[in-house]
Design a protein around this motif. Structure first.
Motif, PDB file in Angstrom:
ATOM      1  N   ALA A 169      35.279   3.389  25.060  1.00 15.98           N
ATOM      2  CA  ALA A 169      34.474   4.020  24.012  1.00 15.98           C
ATOM      3  C   ALA A 169      33.035   4.263  24.474  1.00 15.98           C
ATOM      4  O   ALA A 169      32.449   5.312  24.188  1.00 15.98           O
ATOM      5  N   GLY A 185      33.468   5.704  28.881  1.00 19.40           N
ATOM      6  CA  GLY A 185      34.396   6.759  29.259  1.00 19.40           C
ATOM      7  C   GLY A 185      35.529   6.225  30.114  1.00 19.40           C
ATOM      8  O   GLY A 185      35.694   5.014  30.244  1.00 19.40           O
ATOM      9  N   HIS A 234      35.879  10.373  29.079  1.00 19.48           N
ATOM     10  CA  HIS A 234      36.078  11.117  27.841  1.00 19.48           C
ATOM     11  C   HIS A 234      36.972  12.318  28.154  1.00 19.48           C
ATOM     12  O   HIS A 234      36.496  13.418  28.453  1.00 19.48           O
ATOM     13  N   ARG A 278      35.702  11.630  22.897  1.00 17.54           N
ATOM     14  CA  ARG A 278      35.479  10.197  23.001  1.00 17.54           C
ATOM     15  C   ARG A 278      36.664   9.441  22.400  1.00 17.54           C
ATOM     16  O   ARG A 278      37.057   9.691  21.267  1.00 17.54           O
ATOM     17  N   ALA A 285      35.266   7.470  15.935  1.00 12.07           N
ATOM     18  CA  ALA A 285      34.802   6.947  17.217  1.00 12.07           C
ATOM     19  C   ALA A 285      33.478   6.198  17.088  1.00 12.07           C
ATOM     20  O   ALA A 285      33.298   5.128  17.685  1.00 12.07           O
TER      21      ALA A 285
END
Length: 283
Positions: free
Chosen positions: A155, A158, A160, A165, A172
């Motif tokens: 979170a 990454g 990502h 995300r 998120a």
């Protein structure tokens, strides 16, 4: 060490397990109930001679490593594992860090939920177990090294994927707050665990957002009851999110289900067919 009781206990646990339960063929001419001694030795990665001596009450004191391997090979419950340790004169050591061992009954539960995506996470948000639909909805965790299965690391640091995300989940930012709060509480529960300390240090060094949230010292977290995944193949999938605490392991079972008759239910049904194969080509 009570050699005689230890021998009887090992024999009784061996005789109650069928070969099929541990992935072994039954084979012809099996005269003994349960597993053979050599099969237990193979599963526990010890010599057949040493295991035989254990069952004959003639073996020297087994190490903690051997006891752990025997408990795993014989599929012992927590109570049985502790009893094994006491019989061997080696009381179980208190855990310094979060448990990563998932009970077999929980693993079985995950695979009995074909219409739900389900995972088991540790106190530090490491994904320890998952079913096929969870892998299809989020990621094929089996293809990742262990450190990359940590959701709080993912979170904040990454990668990502697709510019999204944490699998494009709608909450998120809320997850970032919640995971920080729960990680702070876990760090207090496991002050001597090096992995917890290293994870916190890595996040503090690599994320200004984590540092800001960490320094707030909040430890209470609101549950998330619903979220939407932005899946690269089937599009948005809105799911109910239910969390079951496994208090003795400090773990959580997270179950994602879609409302009956909804487009998201159809999307999950499609994902159960697609699995983890990559149908998109824009990577």
């Amino acid at each position: 060490m009570d050699r005689r009781e230890l021998a009887n206990f090992l024999r009784s646990r061996r005789e109650r397990i069928t070969p099929a339960e541990v992935g072994l063929p039954a084979g012809p001419r099996r005269r003994t109930p349960g597993l053979r001694r050599e099969e237990v030795a193979q599963l526990a990665f010890i010599s057949t001679e040493y295991y035989t001596r254990l069952e004959q009450a003639r073996a020297p004191h087994p190490s903690y490593e051997v006891l752990a391997q025997l408990a795993r090979a014989l599929r012992m419950s927590d109570a049985e594992r502790d009893h094994l340790h006491h019989l061997a004169g080696a009381p179980p050591l208190p855990s310094a860090g979060p448990s990563r061992e998932v009970r077999q009954s929980i693993l079985d539960l995950l695979h009995r939920l074909p219409q739900a995506a389900a995972t088991v996470t540790s106190a530090t948000f490491e994904v320890l177990a998952w079913n096929d639909l969870a892998a299809a909805l989020m990621e094929d965790f089996s293809a990742l090294p262990r450190r990359d299965r940590n959701l709080v690391r993912r979170a904040f640091l990454g990668p990502h994927t697709h510019g999204q995300r944490l699998y494009g989940v709608s909450d998120a930012d809320a997850f970032a707050r919640t995971s920080t709060q729960r990680l702070r509480a876990a760090a207090a529960r496991y002050p001597d665990d090096a992995e917890v300390a290293e994870l916190v240090a890595e996040l503090l060094d690599g994320s200004e957002e984590f540092t800001r949230l960490w320094e707030s010292h909040d430890v209470s977290a609101e549950p998330t009851l619903c979220k939407t995944f932005q899946h690269p193949v089937v599009g948005p999938v809105t799911v109910n999110c239910d969390v079951l605490d496994i208090t003795d392991r400090d773990q959580q079972v997270v179950i994602y289900t879609a409302d009956p008759g909804s487009p998201s239910e159809e999307a999950l049904r499609l994902l159960s067919v697609i699995g983890t194969q990559r149908m998109d080509t824009t990577h």
